[in-house]
Design a protein around this motif. Structure first.
Motif, PDB file in Angstrom:
ATOM      1  N   LEU A  87       1.362  -1.280  -0.501  1.00 11.87           N
ATOM      2  CA  LEU A  87      -0.477   0.165   0.006  1.00 11.87           C
ATOM      3  C   LEU A  87       0.631   1.208   0.263  1.00 11.87           C
ATOM      4  CD1 LEU A  87      -2.660  -0.968   2.805  1.00 11.87           C
ATOM      5  CD2 LEU A  87      -3.095  -1.011   0.271  1.00 11.87           C
ATOM      6  N   GLU A  88      -0.119   2.109  -0.826  1.00 16.69           N
ATOM      7  CA  GLU A  88       1.017   4.041  -0.833  1.00 16.69           C
ATOM      8  C   GLU A  88       0.175   4.115   0.561  1.00 16.69           C
ATOM      9  OE1 GLU A  88       2.614   5.631  -3.198  1.00 16.69           O
ATOM     10  OE2 GLU A  88       2.229   4.006  -4.963  1.00 16.69           O
ATOM     11  N   THR A 100      -4.925  -4.839  -7.524  1.00 18.57           N
ATOM     12  CA  THR A 100      -4.290  -4.755  -7.866  1.00 18.57           C
ATOM     13  C   THR A 100      -3.625  -5.675  -9.002  1.00 18.57           C
ATOM     14  OG1 THR A 100      -2.838  -3.062  -8.513  1.00 18.57           O
ATOM     15  CG2 THR A 100      -2.204  -4.311  -6.795  1.00 18.57           C
ATOM     16  N   SER A 154      -3.458   3.568  -1.726  1.00 16.08           N
ATOM     17  CA  SER A 154      -3.769   2.681  -3.322  1.00 16.08           C
ATOM     18  C   SER A 154      -2.991   1.066  -2.830  1.00 16.08           C
ATOM     19  CB  SER A 154      -3.375   3.632  -3.695  1.00 16.08           C
ATOM     20  OG  SER A 154      -2.671   4.373  -4.550  1.00 16.08           O
ATOM     21  N   GLU A 155      -3.087   0.672  -3.748  1.00 19.38           N
ATOM     22  CA  GLU A 155      -2.137  -0.476  -4.052  1.00 19.38           C
ATOM     23  C   GLU A 155      -1.913  -0.605  -5.158  1.00 19.38           C
ATOM     24  OE1 GLU A 155      -4.009  -4.874  -4.261  1.00 19.38           O
ATOM     25  OE2 GLU A 155      -5.617  -4.058  -3.324  1.00 19.38           O
ATOM     26  N   ARG A 156      -0.470  -0.818  -5.054  1.00 19.18           N
ATOM     27  CA  ARG A 156       0.475  -1.200  -5.954  1.00 19.18           C
ATOM     28  C   ARG A 156       1.375  -2.624  -6.172  1.00 19.18           C
ATOM     29  NH1 ARG A 156       1.427   1.985  -9.196  1.00 19.18           N
ATOM     30  NH2 ARG A 156       3.842   2.521  -9.379  1.00 19.18           N
ATOM     31  N   ASP A 165      -1.406   6.675   0.907  1.00 23.99           N
ATOM     32  CA  ASP A 165      -2.714   7.085   0.940  1.00 23.99           C
ATOM     33  C   ASP A 165      -3.154   6.035   0.625  1.00 23.99           C
ATOM     34  OD1 ASP A 165      -2.307   6.006  -1.840  1.00 23.99           O
ATOM     35  OD2 ASP A 165      -2.835   7.317  -2.581  1.00 23.99           O
ATOM     36  N   TYR A 172       5.415   2.792   2.423  1.00 24.46           N
ATOM     37  CA  TYR A 172       5.168   2.350   1.626  1.00 24.46           C
ATOM     38  C   TYR A 172       5.107   0.892   3.103  1.00 24.46           C
ATOM     39  CZ  TYR A 172       6.264   3.863  -2.418  1.00 24.46           C
ATOM     40  OH  TYR A 172       6.305   4.480  -4.081  1.00 24.46           O
TER      41      TYR A 172
END
Length: 120
Positions: free
Chosen positions: A44-45, A96, A49-51, A47, A85
């Motif tokens: 996770l970032e 993702t 959001s997934e990477r 914020d 992260y």
């Protein structure tokens, strides 16, 4: 597993270049019986959001749990910036997808590596 096991991964760009999908690899260690290869995991970032990331287990305990694994991901980072992260194990499953995943097929006399339309 109750609460997810989390690791904070810190990436620093120290050469003054803007990085776009520049691969980074880090080694993670876990105590016995905390992390199994089939546990959900995601990156996770800051914020939330997934990477996408790749996990390569390098050592296991006798009970099959992960002792050491390498996590590879490709951050986008500005020159001289620092990004954080969270690598989470045992929480929500990853959603993702890697845009151009690599597959490897081993044969007795060769190894075939495929990525998108390319094969080596």
């Amino acid at each position: 597993m109750g609460q997810p096991l989390t690791y904070t991964l810190t990436v620093r760009e120290e050469d003054g270049f803007q990085r776009r999908s520049f691969p980074c690899t880090t080694t993670l260690y876990a105590d016995k019986s905390l992390w199994f290869s089939n546990d959900h995991s995601r990156l996770l970032e800051s914020d939330g959001s997934e990477r996408p990331c790749q996990i390569d287990v390098r050592q296991n305990y006798k009970d099959g749990s992960v002792r050491m694994a390498e996590v590879t991901f490709a951050p986008f980072i500005e020159p001289y910036a620092t990004r954080h992260y969270t690598f989470e194990i045992g929480g929500q499953p990853a959603q993702t997808q890697v845009r151009n995943p690599i597959s490897v097929e081993e044969k007795p006399d060769m190894v075939i590596v495929r990525q998108s339309v390319m094969a080596y």
